[in-house]
Design a protein around this motif. Sequence first.
Motif, PDB file in Angstrom:
ATOM      1  N   UNK A   7       0.641  -1.285  -0.092  1.00 32.79           N
ATOM      2  CA  UNK A   7      -0.085  -0.072   0.026  1.00 32.79           C
ATOM      3  C   UNK A   7       0.788   1.256   0.030  1.00 32.79           C
TER       4      UNK A   7
ATOM      5  N   UNK B 187      -8.486   2.444   5.362  1.00 32.78           N
ATOM      6  CA  UNK B 187      -9.154   2.156   3.957  1.00 32.78           C
ATOM      7  C   UNK B 187      -8.345   0.984   3.360  1.00 32.78           C
ATOM      8  N   UNK B 188      -6.941   0.905   3.327  1.00 32.64           N
ATOM      9  CA  UNK B 188      -6.371  -0.111   2.678  1.00 32.64           C
ATOM     10  C   UNK B 188      -6.318  -1.444   3.191  1.00 32.64           C
TER      11      UNK B 188
ATOM     12  N   UNK C 146      -9.086  -2.450   5.019  1.00 30.20           N
ATOM     13  CA  UNK C 146     -10.511  -2.853   4.700  1.00 30.20           C
ATOM     14  C   UNK C 146     -10.573  -3.416   3.270  1.00 30.20           C
ATOM     15  N   UNK C 147      -9.927  -2.896   2.378  1.00 30.51           N
ATOM     16  CA  UNK C 147     -10.059  -3.326   1.046  1.00 30.51           C
ATOM     17  C   UNK C 147      -9.344  -4.755   0.733  1.00 30.51           C
ATOM     18  N   UNK C 148      -8.185  -5.065   1.528  1.00 30.96           N
ATOM     19  CA  UNK C 148      -7.897  -6.396   1.454  1.00 30.96           C
ATOM     20  C   UNK C 148      -8.251  -7.417   2.596  1.00 30.96           C
TER      21      UNK C 148
END
Lengths: 106, 539
Positions: free
Chosen positions: B233, B300-301, B303-305
């Motif tokens: 990220x 954010x990073x 949560x998205x993985x």
Amino acid sequence: MIELVSAERCINCDLCVQVCPTNVFDAVPGDNPVIARQHDCQTCFMCEAYCPVDALYVAPFAERTVNVSEHELERDALLGSYRRAIGWSPGARAAPDQSFRLLRGG
Amino acid sequence: MTTSAARADVRTLQTDVLVIGGGPAGCWAAWRAAQSGARVVLADKGYVGTSGATAPSGTGVWYVPPEAEAREAALASREVLGGHLADRGWGERVLDQTYANLEQVAQWGYPFPVDEAGRQRRTSLQGPEYMKLMRKVVKQAGVKILDQSPALQLLLGDEGAVVGAEGVSRQGDAAWQVRAGAVVLATGGCAFLSNALGCNVLTGDGYLLAAESGAELSGMEFSNAYGLSPAFSSVTKSAFYRWATFRYEDGSVIDGAGSKHGRSIIARHLEAGTQVYALLDLANDDDRRYARSAQPNFFLSFDRVGIDPFTQQFPVTLRLEGTVRGTGGLRLVDAGCATTVRGLYAAGDAATRELICGGFTGGGSHNAAWATSSGYWAGEAAARFALGEGAGAHARSAIAAGGATQSGGRVLDARELTRAVQHEVQPYSKNLFRSGAGLTHSLTQLDGYWRTLRQSAPALDPATRQHEREAAAMLATARWMYRSALARTETRGMHKRLDHAAQDPAQQHYIHSGGLDQVWTRSHRAPWHQAAQPAEVAA
């Protein structure tokens, strides 16, 4: 990196073209903007924050591209999740910044 | 050499103050210059409001109420870390101005959080909100904003004063020229396109623009800050790693590895090809609860993985943040943030932050305070100069200052040059752990690249031209960095020399640098470099 301009949601306002700090998008007259320079994307998520219809998705991977499924992103409520978190979605309110309760620094 | 003003497709503007760079420092400079009665143009290569390291982040602010004890603690806390190079006078000025400016931000309507006692807490700013507000305020002050408009070179008047700049528009492909009585550079630092959050626009552009006009730099050896991020990220927000334990893949803890002290151990492992993992297991329940609102993009990073960083370990890396989180930059010669060139001012990370931080900054707080303060002062001083001595500068003849950098006939491969520069500055073995032999070897490479650059011709296509200028600026920055690092034969602040591991009391001074074909360095002992400072071995 930026992975999606949703054709279903995009309203051709071209705000993403204007606000992208690394000029990743190109406007297309009468059509949705296109991701023209994906490898210039710095994964800063600002386009998502500014998109008024949550049509964009920036995957969290800074160095590689991935395939994304709009259907799955929608199902997992990831479209617009950053805009909601900072309170910029209609009706959304950002949780008050609690930094001062944490240790200083960073 | 002539400017391109004669070309038909150049949009020409006349103004009093031109500000280049629209992050917090540039916005404050533009706002203050306009408040001071100047006509102002603000040009950013991206978009004012999203451009720069602050916009996509949350940042702490070095905001300390004017109470003697708190101020004393704030000033004293960085002296050892910074290697006794900072000046208390500048520190006090910045604390005063930041206090006043954040009151202004509150009056503009920024939604500061309120504590149980009903007091606003002003020690942090959310980047998207702050920079959206700054754009609005700057526009309301009458500033003309040029978005997506990278500056390519400065314009010099007869007596060597800066009288404007010219550049291109990335959207529409027109060239622009702004003639001004004074120019403020607020172009940020240089992070060498390392994908640190918001930092890929920060390629040292202002250093090159200024040096081509004869300006000097200071503290460029303090340029090897690396930010922790998940390996996959861009999110180099380091604050929450204070809760981290660092581990091997099997979950066993790495001895001595840490976020504040012990980053070297993380770097050593990464350098050896051993993946390091972090787990934020030292956070208590309150920390976990408040962290999300403090830095939404940190999560954010994850949560998205699908990673919970408090309960699941994740791979980390260290991304070069160069002079963004380093302290080197353009040398300032007075309280109005003037550079050594008449009519040219510098603010924010484009300017040296040694004055308040010395040789080390571990966080964004000081940079945020410096940006608002130095921007305010530079804007005010530039307006005063433009409306006085510099008045009418736009009517004088001007030459473009950047023509020599690419004055040959060959085609330049900007991406290849960028990769070559990154190869010298990104490896921990070369830049974090420095040595005389390693620096000399890198400089031989970099000086060769500079000769190649000089023999190239500028591209006609605006986008390619911009990438060429960014590559040139990163190359020039790397050469000032490593020449300065070679000149400092000790370990001080963030500058670590394997062959000179101790702090040397005789080197309590600044290292100035400059030059393009011939890079020079010179030590400079400021009046405040007299304080007692024990010889120390850096952590």
